[in-house]
Design a protein around this motif. Structure first.
Motif, short mmCIF file in Angstrom:
data_model
loop_
_atom_site.label_atom_id
_atom_site.label_comp_id
_atom_site.label_asym_id
_atom_site.label_seq_id
_atom_site.Cartn_x
_atom_site.Cartn_y
_atom_site.Cartn_z
N CYS A 84 22.90 54.17 20.59
CA CYS A 84 23.86 54.99 19.85
C CYS A 84 25.24 55.05 20.52
CB CYS A 84 23.29 56.40 19.77
SG CYS A 84 23.61 57.20 18.24
N ASP A 85 26.26 55.10 19.70
CA ASP A 85 27.66 55.24 20.13
C ASP A 85 28.21 54.02 20.84
OD1 ASP A 85 27.99 57.65 19.03
OD2 ASP A 85 28.11 58.80 20.89
N ASP A 130 24.92 50.57 17.69
CA ASP A 130 25.04 52.00 17.39
C ASP A 130 23.77 52.52 16.72
OD1 ASP A 130 26.13 54.51 17.07
OD2 ASP A 130 27.41 53.98 15.38
#
Ligand code: B12
Length: 212
Positions: free
Chosen positions: A96-97, A124
C-alpha cells in the motif's frame, strides 16, 4: 568492465541508453550484467534526486527509460528458463501507498521464466486485497515489494491481516525492494528478505522444489 549505459541512465538519455544496451547485447553481454549496470545508473538518479539536482519529473523519466530498455526482447532472461512446466505459484504485489514497480516486475519476469506461475496484483495493494488474492489463487508463496521506507508499515500490516485471516501457516512469504533491505533486514515476520531478484528466484525455486 566499464560500460557507458549507467552513465546514460544517470543522464536520462533514453536513446543513447537503448543504443548502448543493443550494442552490449550484440557483444553477448549477459542481460543480468546489463541490468546491474542500469541499476547503478538508477541509483545515481536517486542520489541526484536526494541532493535536489533532479526533480520528480526526472524520476518519472528514469522509470520510463528503464522500463523501455528492460522491455527489449533480448533482455528477457533465458538463463533460468530450463523448465517450461510451471511448478509452484506466487502471488506478488507492491504494498500500500507505494507505486514503484520496476523491481517487482523484474522479479515477476524472472520467476515466470524460471517456471513459477506468477499472479501479479500490481502496485499500491491494500492488505485486504492480498488476503482476497490468497483465498482466490491459493499460492505457495506471497511476494511483497516495498521501495519506500514510508510504506514499510504496510509490510507489517499485510502480514498481520494474513495471520488474522488464518492464512499464514501454509504460505511462504518473501519480501523485496530497496526500502526493506536497507534498514529492516532483521524483520522476522517473513520467511526471507532479499533485494536481489536472482537470489529471490533461487529461494522461490527451492521452496517449490524446482531445484530438487
Ligand atoms: C524510478 C523511481 C520512481 C518512479 C517509479 C517508476 C516505477 N514504475 O516504478 C516514479 C517517478 C513513479 C517514482 C515516484 C516516487 N518516488 Co521514487 N524512485 C525511483 C528510483 C529512482 C528507482 C527505484 C527503482 O526502480 N529501483 C530499481 C529496482 C530494480 O530496484 P528494487 O526496487 O530494489 O528491486 C530489486 C530488488 O529489490 C528486488 N525486488 C523488488 N521487489 C521485489 C519483490 C520480491 C518479492 C522479491 C523477492 C524481490 C524484489 O528485485 C529487483 C532487482 O534485483 C528510486 C531511487 C533509488 N535509487 O532507489 C526513487 C525512490 C524510491 N523514490 C522515492 C520517492 C520519495 C518517490 C515519491 C514519493 C516522490 C514524490 N515526491 O512524489 C514518489 C512515490 C509515489 C508513491 N506513492 O509510491 C524515494 C523513496 C524514499 C523513501 N522514503 O524510502 C527514492 C529512494 C528516491 C530518493 N532517494 O529519495 N519513483
Amino acid at each position: 568492465m566499464d560500460y557507458k549505459v549507467s552513465e546514460y541512465v544517470k543522464m536520462l538519455d533514453i536513446n543513447s541508453a537503448k543504443e548502448e544496451v543493443e550494442r552490449m547485447l550484440s557483444q553477448k553481454i549477459e542481460p543480468k550484467e546489463i541490468r546491474n549496470q542500469i541499476f547503478l545508473g538508477l541509483t545515481e538518479v536517486g542520489r541526484k534526486y536526494e541532493r535536489g539536482e533532479y526533480f520528480i519529473g526526472d524520476l518519472i523519466v528514469s522509470g520510463m527509460l528503464v522500463k523501455e530498455v528492460l522491455a527489449l526482447e533480448e533482455m528477457k532472461d533465458s538463463s533460468s528458463a530450463n523448465s517450461p512446466q510451471n511448478k509452484g505459484r506466487i502471488l506478488i504485489g507492491t504494498v500500500c501507498d507505494d507505486i514503484h514497480d520496476i523491481g517487482k516486475d523484474i522479479m515477476t519476469e524472472l520467476l515466470a521464466s524460471g517456471g513459477i506461475e506468477v499472479i501479479n496484483l500490481g502496485v499500491d495493494v491494500p492488505p485486504q486485497k492480498f488476503v482476497e488474492g490468497i483465498r482466490k489463487y491459493n499460492p505457495d508463496i506471497l511476494g511483497l515489494s516495498c521501495t519506500m521506507t514510508t510504506s514499510i508499515n504496510y509490510i507489517f500490516k499485510t502480514i498481520d491481516v494474513i495471520k488474522d485471516a488464518g492464512l499464514r501457516d501454509n504460505l511462504k512469504i518473501i519480501i523485496g525492494g530497496t526500502a526493506i533491505s536497507k534498514k529492516y533486514s532483521n524483520i522476522n515476520l517473513a520467511d526471507e528478505i532479499v533485494n536481489d531478484a536472482y537470489k529471490g528466484l533461487k529461494i522461490c525455486q527451492e521452496w517449490v522444489g524446482k531445484n530438487s
